[in-house]
Design a protein around this motif. Sequence first.
Motif, PDB file in Angstrom:
ATOM      1  N   LEU A 138      12.568  74.594  -0.463  1.00 60.67           N
ATOM      2  CA  LEU A 138      13.368  75.623   0.355  1.00 60.67           C
ATOM      3  C   LEU A 138      14.813  75.023   0.438  1.00 60.67           C
ATOM      4  O   LEU A 138      15.682  76.041   0.270  1.00 60.67           O
ATOM      5  CB  LEU A 138      13.096  75.505   1.672  1.00 60.67           C
ATOM      6  N   VAL A 139      14.997  73.788   0.302  1.00 59.98           N
ATOM      7  CA  VAL A 139      16.547  73.333   0.378  1.00 59.98           C
ATOM      8  C   VAL A 139      17.045  73.534  -1.026  1.00 59.98           C
ATOM      9  O   VAL A 139      18.116  73.960  -1.142  1.00 59.98           O
ATOM     10  CB  VAL A 139      16.585  71.783   0.750  1.00 59.98           C
ATOM     11  N   LEU A 140      16.429  73.282  -2.131  1.00 59.50           N
ATOM     12  CA  LEU A 140      16.584  73.736  -3.414  1.00 59.50           C
ATOM     13  C   LEU A 140      17.088  75.202  -3.644  1.00 59.50           C
ATOM     14  O   LEU A 140      18.238  75.546  -4.429  1.00 59.50           O
ATOM     15  CB  LEU A 140      15.823  73.144  -4.571  1.00 59.50           C
ATOM     16  N   ALA A 141      16.118  75.910  -3.034  1.00 60.18           N
ATOM     17  CA  ALA A 141      16.634  77.413  -3.156  1.00 60.18           C
ATOM     18  C   ALA A 141      17.891  77.702  -2.512  1.00 60.18           C
ATOM     19  O   ALA A 141      18.740  78.331  -2.893  1.00 60.18           O
ATOM     20  CB  ALA A 141      15.318  78.267  -2.650  1.00 60.18           C
ATOM     21  N   ALA A 142      18.049  77.208  -1.400  1.00 59.11           N
ATOM     22  CA  ALA A 142      19.139  77.346  -0.459  1.00 59.11           C
ATOM     23  C   ALA A 142      20.456  76.808  -1.117  1.00 59.11           C
ATOM     24  O   ALA A 142      21.649  77.272  -1.071  1.00 59.11           O
ATOM     25  CB  ALA A 142      19.238  76.754   0.993  1.00 59.11           C
ATOM     26  N   ALA A 143      20.096  75.619  -2.028  1.00 55.81           N
ATOM     27  CA  ALA A 143      21.655  75.155  -3.001  1.00 55.81           C
ATOM     28  C   ALA A 143      21.538  75.892  -4.310  1.00 55.81           C
ATOM     29  O   ALA A 143      22.298  75.301  -5.064  1.00 55.81           O
ATOM     30  CB  ALA A 143      21.293  73.676  -2.824  1.00 55.81           C
ATOM     31  N   GLU A 144      20.960  77.116  -4.474  1.00 44.01           N
ATOM     32  CA  GLU A 144      21.021  77.379  -5.900  1.00 44.01           C
ATOM     33  C   GLU A 144      22.386  77.623  -6.231  1.00 44.01           C
ATOM     34  O   GLU A 144      22.721  77.575  -7.577  1.00 44.01           O
ATOM     35  CB  GLU A 144      20.420  78.773  -5.736  1.00 44.01           C
ATOM     36  N   GLY A 145      23.492  78.091  -5.643  1.00 42.76           N
ATOM     37  CA  GLY A 145      24.665  78.216  -5.923  1.00 42.76           C
ATOM     38  C   GLY A 145      25.766  77.351  -5.984  1.00 42.76           C
ATOM     39  O   GLY A 145      26.671  77.312  -6.202  1.00 42.76           O
ATOM     40  N   MET A 146      25.144  75.930  -5.668  1.00 47.08           N
ATOM     41  CA  MET A 146      25.864  74.843  -5.403  1.00 47.08           C
ATOM     42  C   MET A 146      25.856  74.004  -7.016  1.00 47.08           C
ATOM     43  O   MET A 146      25.085  74.632  -7.952  1.00 47.08           O
ATOM     44  CB  MET A 146      25.200  73.990  -4.469  1.00 47.08           C
ATOM     45  N   ASP A 147      26.701  72.970  -6.957  1.00 45.34           N
ATOM     46  CA  ASP A 147      26.710  72.215  -8.310  1.00 45.34           C
ATOM     47  C   ASP A 147      25.402  71.565  -8.954  1.00 45.34           C
ATOM     48  O   ASP A 147      24.659  71.331  -7.844  1.00 45.34           O
ATOM     49  CB  ASP A 147      27.572  71.049  -7.857  1.00 45.34           C
ATOM     50  N   ARG A 148      25.178  71.833  -9.932  1.00 49.69           N
ATOM     51  CA  ARG A 148      24.211  71.350 -10.573  1.00 49.69           C
ATOM     52  C   ARG A 148      23.904  69.744 -10.232  1.00 49.69           C
ATOM     53  O   ARG A 148      22.759  69.374 -10.071  1.00 49.69           O
ATOM     54  CB  ARG A 148      24.071  71.497 -12.256  1.00 49.69           C
ATOM     55  N   ASP A 149      24.900  68.944 -10.351  1.00 48.66           N
ATOM     56  CA  ASP A 149      24.929  67.457 -10.103  1.00 48.66           C
ATOM     57  C   ASP A 149      24.032  67.348  -8.551  1.00 48.66           C
ATOM     58  O   ASP A 149      23.253  66.551  -8.747  1.00 48.66           O
ATOM     59  CB  ASP A 149      25.992  66.925 -10.304  1.00 48.66           C
ATOM     60  N   TYR A 150      24.591  68.150  -8.066  1.00 51.05           N
ATOM     61  CA  TYR A 150      24.043  67.927  -6.295  1.00 51.05           C
ATOM     62  C   TYR A 150      22.742  68.470  -6.259  1.00 51.05           C
ATOM     63  O   TYR A 150      21.861  67.713  -5.835  1.00 51.05           O
ATOM     64  CB  TYR A 150      24.849  68.822  -5.503  1.00 51.05           C
ATOM     65  N   ARG A 151      22.316  69.524  -6.953  1.00 52.10           N
ATOM     66  CA  ARG A 151      21.076  69.945  -7.084  1.00 52.10           C
ATOM     67  C   ARG A 151      20.063  68.986  -7.820  1.00 52.10           C
ATOM     68  O   ARG A 151      18.803  68.643  -7.154  1.00 52.10           O
ATOM     69  CB  ARG A 151      20.702  71.259  -7.528  1.00 52.10           C
ATOM     70  N   ASP A 152      20.378  68.183  -8.778  1.00 54.25           N
ATOM     71  CA  ASP A 152      19.686  67.298  -9.443  1.00 54.25           C
ATOM     72  C   ASP A 152      19.524  65.950  -8.558  1.00 54.25           C
ATOM     73  O   ASP A 152      18.395  65.317  -8.496  1.00 54.25           O
ATOM     74  CB  ASP A 152      20.388  66.920 -10.687  1.00 54.25           C
ATOM     75  N   TRP A 153      20.510  65.618  -7.578  1.00 53.13           N
ATOM     76  CA  TRP A 153      20.530  64.519  -6.827  1.00 53.13           C
ATOM     77  C   TRP A 153      19.414  65.114  -5.659  1.00 53.13           C
ATOM     78  O   TRP A 153      18.640  63.949  -5.306  1.00 53.13           O
ATOM     79  CB  TRP A 153      21.835  64.449  -6.046  1.00 53.13           C
ATOM     80  N   LEU A 154      19.417  66.220  -5.429  1.00 46.41           N
ATOM     81  CA  LEU A 154      18.466  66.580  -4.205  1.00 46.41           C
ATOM     82  C   LEU A 154      17.101  66.311  -4.718  1.00 46.41           C
ATOM     83  O   LEU A 154      16.262  66.074  -4.046  1.00 46.41           O
ATOM     84  CB  LEU A 154      18.616  67.994  -3.799  1.00 46.41           C
ATOM     85  N   ARG A 155      16.817  66.713  -6.079  1.00 47.56           N
ATOM     86  CA  ARG A 155      15.502  66.734  -6.706  1.00 47.56           C
ATOM     87  C   ARG A 155      14.904  65.329  -6.909  1.00 47.56           C
ATOM     88  O   ARG A 155      13.950  65.023  -6.940  1.00 47.56           O
ATOM     89  CB  ARG A 155      15.724  67.793  -7.865  1.00 47.56           C
ATOM     90  N   ALA A 156      16.013  64.489  -7.550  1.00 50.52           N
ATOM     91  CA  ALA A 156      15.462  63.264  -8.061  1.00 50.52           C
ATOM     92  C   ALA A 156      15.939  61.972  -7.014  1.00 50.52           C
ATOM     93  O   ALA A 156      14.827  61.168  -7.244  1.00 50.52           O
ATOM     94  CB  ALA A 156      16.161  63.043  -9.404  1.00 50.52           C
ATOM     95  N   GLU A 157      16.709  62.184  -6.254  1.00 50.07           N
ATOM     96  CA  GLU A 157      17.076  60.807  -5.550  1.00 50.07           C
ATOM     97  C   GLU A 157      16.769  60.859  -4.067  1.00 50.07           C
ATOM     98  O   GLU A 157      16.145  60.166  -3.497  1.00 50.07           O
ATOM     99  CB  GLU A 157      18.558  60.725  -5.673  1.00 50.07           C
ATOM    100  N   VAL A 158      16.606  62.011  -3.593  1.00 48.44           N
ATOM    101  CA  VAL A 158      16.267  62.268  -1.953  1.00 48.44           C
ATOM    102  C   VAL A 158      14.707  62.044  -1.945  1.00 48.44           C
ATOM    103  O   VAL A 158      14.112  62.712  -2.996  1.00 48.44           O
ATOM    104  CB  VAL A 158      16.813  63.721  -1.360  1.00 48.44           C
TER     105      VAL A 158
END
Length: 339
Positions: A138-158
């Motif tokens: 759900l957070v990734l969906a909410a961040a869909e329009g944000m920077d790709r690097d940030y979404r990668d961080w959410l997915r892989a580091e958090v």
Amino acid sequence: MPDARPVTVVQSSGDAQRAARLQALAEGYEVRIRGLRQGRPVEETCRVTSIARGLIFGPDLAEVQRLVAEEADMILSNTGDAGFGPQVADAGRCLDPAMSYPAKLAYLLRARFEQGGRAVQVLPTELLRGNGTALRDLVLAAAEGMDRDYRDWLRAEVVWVNSLVDRIVSEPLYPAGAIAEPYALWAIEAQPGLRLPCQHPAVQVVPDLGVIERRKLFVLNLGHSWMVAEWLARGRRDAEHVREVMADPDWAARLRTVFAEEVLPGFVAAGEGAGLEDYIETTLERFSNPFLDHRLADIAQNHAQKLERRIAAFLGWAEANGDGRAKPRLRAALQGEIG
């Protein structure tokens, strides 16, 4: 507990009327433990002092943003079912107190990422299967329009943690606190990078949360809904609380039969029968707690949906695992034909 971390509570709905409760939480509050443990009465009082302060999302927004960006070590949540649901404000371009919890989290964590903060652990406790995985998506969906690097961080580091909390809390205390049963479990699914918020006998790291989820859903929750089905068929007569059902020898015996003849075989067929009889006995003791005012009317809320999630889902699961028994009592409850 010497390793316990100070906790900041954020009242995420922004309701300023609950400021007194937040202040009381930070000043320390009581949890009164009342019930049965292995057949013996238990009455204890615990004073909780781990909460350092309370903030309100909205009036304290700047401090909440700073806290998440700079200080937070773990983010825990207990927003209820509605907190994960989408809101109109989620479509906005900046953080808004009217957003859903996942959308708020997407904006709060972006500030942490942009400041170069290390990845945080997110540990939801909402009663949703695979709650950490669900919140991540759900957070990734909410961040869909944000920077790709940030979404990668959410997915892989958090670190997104799946967990399940199981304790019956029957009554609030004012201005803060609660009355709860002796039984307590916070099951946390193991994964790389996992850190525990504290050390406590009730906090257990398990390799597979699915087994525990199924036991809670298909024994404790199913038992509650079976009781309510019979209570409704009786015209809401003969009992007000769960403990009164267990005090009725005939009613309690029928519940035991449901567990022994219809529920247990399904778990055995699925290869999850080990220890289940002990879990059923513990559940029946929890139901019999003479001190908890666990109202059948409260359990009856959203009864049709609960029947589908608890009884219909169990019947399908048991059959898919090779349990072909008829299960007439559960089917009668599902069809509203108990009598």
